[in-house]
Design an enzyme around this catalytic site. Structure first.
Site, PDB file in Angstrom:
ATOM      1  N   TYR A   1      35.029  44.655  26.167  1.00  0.00           N
ATOM      2  CA  TYR A   1      35.307  45.807  27.015  1.00  0.00           C
ATOM      3  C   TYR A   1      34.222  46.120  28.047  1.00  0.00           C
ATOM      4  O   TYR A   1      34.377  47.058  28.822  1.00  0.00           O
ATOM      5  CB  TYR A   1      35.554  47.048  26.145  1.00  0.00           C
ATOM      6  CG  TYR A   1      36.707  46.862  25.184  1.00  0.00           C
ATOM      7  CD1 TYR A   1      38.012  46.815  25.646  1.00  0.00           C
ATOM      8  CD2 TYR A   1      36.487  46.697  23.826  1.00  0.00           C
ATOM      9  CE1 TYR A   1      39.073  46.629  24.776  1.00  0.00           C
ATOM     10  CE2 TYR A   1      37.538  46.515  22.941  1.00  0.00           C
ATOM     11  CZ  TYR A   1      38.830  46.477  23.424  1.00  0.00           C
ATOM     12  OH  TYR A   1      39.869  46.291  22.561  1.00  0.00           O
TER      13      TYR A   1
ATOM     14  N   HIS B   1      44.639  47.690  31.628  1.00  0.00           N
ATOM     15  CA  HIS B   1      43.885  47.299  30.436  1.00  0.00           C
ATOM     16  C   HIS B   1      42.645  46.541  30.874  1.00  0.00           C
ATOM     17  O   HIS B   1      42.712  45.704  31.784  1.00  0.00           O
ATOM     18  CB  HIS B   1      44.737  46.411  29.523  1.00  0.00           C
ATOM     19  CG  HIS B   1      45.914  47.127  28.950  1.00  0.00           C
ATOM     20  ND1 HIS B   1      45.823  47.925  27.834  1.00  0.00           N
ATOM     21  CD2 HIS B   1      47.203  47.184  29.355  1.00  0.00           C
ATOM     22  CE1 HIS B   1      47.011  48.444  27.579  1.00  0.00           C
ATOM     23  NE2 HIS B   1      47.863  48.017  28.499  1.00  0.00           N
TER      24      HIS B   1
END
Length: 156
Positions: free
Chosen positions: A22, A109
């Site tokens: 991430y 995302h």
């Protein structure tokens, strides 16, 4: 023009949770970049995060045009539904209502969900969103803003 950015569950842990997947940018730093990107386009960007599914649904309802029961507070929405993208029928329904009402909803995302576990490859929400951008790290949000604004302006 006003744009709402919604961050779903666990995104408050950006910069701490699995940086390899991430990234190392915190949510506060990402939000500051998104607001700045909006200002460069003359667009007001509001960023919100919650780990609660109902809060995400309520924010989408708030963004709906008044003609569809909302407050008409925003012209477009960018949403990272996190894990709810794969599990939430309620959030899918809120996406669907918004898109049917003419409110662009772009799902984003950070990671490439299609290259991850099987259960992450099915996007309940993405199936009814105006569009989906995945796998571009924090640039997914910037691309999502651009896409949402283009849809709101009805240009290609």
């Amino acid at each position: 023009m006003k744009l709402l950015v919604i961050h779903g569950p666990n995104l408050d842990l950006l910069g701490h949770r699995d940086p390899a997947q991430y990234g190392s940018e915190t949510l506060a730093a990402l939000d500051a970049r998104l607001v700045e990107a909006g200002q460069a386009r003359g667009v007001e960007v509001a960023c919100r995060q919650s780990n609660l599914e109902g809060a995400l649904v309520e924010w989408l309802h708030e963004a709906l045009p008044a003609s569809h029961g909302g407050e008409g507070a925003f012209d477009a929405v960018v949403v990272n539904p996190g894990g709810y993208a794969h599990t939430s029928v309620a959030l899918r329904d809120a996406f669907s209502v918004a898109v049917e009402a003419g409110l662009p909803v772009v799902e984003v995302h950070l990671s490439n969900v299609h290259g991850r576990e099987d259960f992450r490859q099915r996007l309940l929400t993405g199936a009814v969103a105006s569009g989906v951008i995945t796998g571009m790290g924090s640039a997914s949000y910037l691309l999502g803003i651009e896409a949402a604004l283009r849809l709101a302006e009805h240009t290609d």
